[in-house]
Design an enzyme around this catalytic site. Structure first.
Site, PDB file in Angstrom:
ATOM      1  N   ILE A   1     -28.103  -1.129   6.804  1.00  0.00           N
ATOM      2  CA  ILE A   1     -27.712  -2.070   6.098  1.00  0.00           C
ATOM      3  C   ILE A   1     -26.960  -0.924   4.387  1.00  0.00           C
ATOM      4  O   ILE A   1     -25.811  -1.254   3.744  1.00  0.00           O
ATOM      5  CB  ILE A   1     -28.678  -3.311   5.339  1.00  0.00           C
ATOM      6  CG1 ILE A   1     -27.934  -4.331   4.955  1.00  0.00           C
ATOM      7  CG2 ILE A   1     -29.883  -1.992   4.404  1.00  0.00           C
ATOM      8  CD1 ILE A   1     -28.982  -5.002   5.082  1.00  0.00           C
TER       9      ILE A   1
ATOM     10  N   ASN B   1     -37.732   9.604   9.625  1.00  0.00           N
ATOM     11  CA  ASN B   1     -37.917  10.075   8.336  1.00  0.00           C
ATOM     12  C   ASN B   1     -39.181   9.610   8.693  1.00  0.00           C
ATOM     13  O   ASN B   1     -39.939   8.662   8.819  1.00  0.00           O
ATOM     14  CB  ASN B   1     -37.765   9.696   7.059  1.00  0.00           C
ATOM     15  CG  ASN B   1     -36.253  10.242   6.706  1.00  0.00           C
ATOM     16  OD1 ASN B   1     -36.037  11.494   5.874  1.00  0.00           O
ATOM     17  ND2 ASN B   1     -35.270   9.423   6.230  1.00  0.00           N
TER      18      ASN B   1
ATOM     19  N   GLY C   1     -38.997   9.932   2.037  1.00  0.00           N
ATOM     20  CA  GLY C   1     -38.738   9.239   1.404  1.00  0.00           C
ATOM     21  C   GLY C   1     -38.658   7.385   3.049  1.00  0.00           C
ATOM     22  O   GLY C   1     -38.098   6.707   2.848  1.00  0.00           O
TER      23      GLY C   1
ATOM     24  N   HIS D   1     -38.213   4.568  13.172  1.00  0.00           N
ATOM     25  CA  HIS D   1     -36.584   4.781  13.493  1.00  0.00           C
ATOM     26  C   HIS D   1     -36.183   6.131  13.112  1.00  0.00           C
ATOM     27  O   HIS D   1     -36.370   6.858  12.574  1.00  0.00           O
ATOM     28  CB  HIS D   1     -35.909   3.244  12.474  1.00  0.00           C
ATOM     29  CG  HIS D   1     -36.283   3.473  11.033  1.00  0.00           C
ATOM     30  ND1 HIS D   1     -37.640   3.158  10.502  1.00  0.00           N
ATOM     31  CD2 HIS D   1     -35.410   4.397   9.869  1.00  0.00           C
ATOM     32  CE1 HIS D   1     -37.797   3.846   9.515  1.00  0.00           C
ATOM     33  NE2 HIS D   1     -36.568   4.551   8.945  1.00  0.00           N
ATOM     34  N   LEU D   2     -34.805   6.495  14.354  1.00  0.00           N
ATOM     35  CA  LEU D   2     -33.936   6.978  14.057  1.00  0.00           C
ATOM     36  C   LEU D   2     -32.994   6.891  13.927  1.00  0.00           C
ATOM     37  O   LEU D   2     -32.325   5.771  14.140  1.00  0.00           O
ATOM     38  CB  LEU D   2     -33.025   7.913  15.574  1.00  0.00           C
ATOM     39  CG  LEU D   2     -35.223   7.598  17.050  1.00  0.00           C
ATOM     40  CD1 LEU D   2     -34.576   8.349  18.485  1.00  0.00           C
ATOM     41  CD2 LEU D   2     -35.857   8.598  16.087  1.00  0.00           C
ATOM     42  N   HIS D   3     -32.470   7.611  12.429  1.00  0.00           N
ATOM     43  CA  HIS D   3     -30.356   7.377  12.033  1.00  0.00           C
ATOM     44  C   HIS D   3     -29.984   7.867  13.039  1.00  0.00           C
ATOM     45  O   HIS D   3     -30.790   9.468  13.574  1.00  0.00           O
ATOM     46  CB  HIS D   3     -31.165   7.899  10.795  1.00  0.00           C
ATOM     47  CG  HIS D   3     -31.791   7.561   9.492  1.00  0.00           C
ATOM     48  ND1 HIS D   3     -31.380   6.571   8.793  1.00  0.00           N
ATOM     49  CD2 HIS D   3     -33.239   7.657  10.011  1.00  0.00           C
ATOM     50  CE1 HIS D   3     -32.737   5.946   8.139  1.00  0.00           C
ATOM     51  NE2 HIS D   3     -33.478   6.729   8.160  1.00  0.00           N
TER      52      HIS D   3
HETATM   53  P1  DGP Z   1     -35.464   5.258   6.090  1.00  0.00           P
HETATM   54  O1  DGP Z   1     -35.197   5.623   4.798  1.00  0.00           O
HETATM   55  O2  DGP Z   1     -36.045   6.435   6.663  1.00  0.00           O
HETATM   56  O3  DGP Z   1     -37.217   4.314   6.370  1.00  0.00           O
HETATM   57  O4  DGP Z   1     -34.879   4.125   6.619  1.00  0.00           O
HETATM   58  C1  DGP Z   1     -34.737   2.747   6.331  1.00  0.00           C
HETATM   59  C2  DGP Z   1     -32.954   2.519   6.659  1.00  0.00           C
HETATM   60  O5  DGP Z   1     -33.010   1.499   6.871  1.00  0.00           O
HETATM   61  C3  DGP Z   1     -32.103   2.561   4.813  1.00  0.00           C
HETATM   62  O6  DGP Z   1     -31.433   3.159   5.563  1.00  0.00           O
HETATM   63  C4  DGP Z   1     -31.774   1.455   4.865  1.00  0.00           C
HETATM   64  C5  DGP Z   1     -32.259   0.042   6.101  1.00  0.00           C
HETATM   65  N1  DGP Z   1     -32.804  -1.183   5.786  1.00  0.00           N
HETATM   66  C6  DGP Z   1     -33.246  -1.700   4.968  1.00  0.00           C
HETATM   67  N2  DGP Z   1     -33.655  -2.840   4.910  1.00  0.00           N
HETATM   68  C7  DGP Z   1     -32.476  -3.288   6.439  1.00  0.00           C
HETATM   69  C8  DGP Z   1     -32.201  -4.339   6.832  1.00  0.00           C
HETATM   70  O7  DGP Z   1     -32.695  -5.134   5.817  1.00  0.00           O
HETATM   71  N3  DGP Z   1     -30.958  -4.364   7.592  1.00  0.00           N
HETATM   72  C9  DGP Z   1     -30.443  -3.175   7.897  1.00  0.00           C
HETATM   73  N4  DGP Z   1     -29.683  -3.374   8.964  1.00  0.00           N
HETATM   74  N5  DGP Z   1     -31.126  -1.920   7.666  1.00  0.00           N
HETATM   75  C10 DGP Z   1     -31.954  -2.269   6.860  1.00  0.00           C
END
Ligand code: DGP
Length: 115
Positions: free
Chosen positions: A31, A88, A94, A101-103
């Site tokens: 998002i 992360n 962070g 989750h893998l980015h």
């Molecule tokens: P991290 O900071 O590594 O825990 O990444 C979490 C990611 O999740 C961050 O980049 C933003 C994403 N994120 C948080 N809430 C939502 C959501 O409701 N939908 C989507 N698609 N992504 C989200």
């Protein structure tokens, strides 16, 4: 897990731009995208972080997630110029959502090292 944001996305209770799913994994657009392609690849079953993927099942899951992310990267046209896969774990890194989750980031030149 009932109060887990990403479990709720897996369950379809919260909308997400889903790119691909398998029996074990789901990929959807972040998002808060930090690159032209920024996807999150998650296990459909709740695991809090990479440090919690233990034993033979954990190893299998991590392998499947990484292979799934690489498959999607190819489908997104990222093989030629490259991409980054990062996860992360915990406060210092962070991690803001406690569901592994893998980015998958690509589509632009990425700097190194990350902050
Ligand atoms: P991290 O900071 O590594 O825990 O990444 C979490 C990611 O999740 C961050 O980049 C933003 C994403 N994120 C948080 N809430 C939502 C959501 O409701 N939908 C989507 N698609 N992504 C989200």
């Amino acid at each position: 897990m009932a109060d887990c944001l990403f479990c709720r996305i897996v369950a379809g209770e919260i909308p997400a731009a889903i790119v691909k799913r398998s029996d074990a994994a789901l990929a959807f657009r972040d998002i808060d995208a930090k690159a032209p392609v920024h996807l999150l690849v998650i296990p459909t079953k709740h695991v809090a972080a990479v440090r919690d993927a233990k034993g033979a099942d954990g190893e299998r899951l991590l392998g499947r997630l990484l292979a799934f992310a690489a498959e999607i990267a190819a489908e997104q046209g990222l093989d030629r110029d490259g991409y980054r896969i990062v996860t992360n774990t915990g406060r210092n890194a962070g991690q803001s959502v406690d569901h592994l989750h893998l980015h998958l980031l690509g589509g632009r030149k990425l700097t190194w090292p990350p902050g």
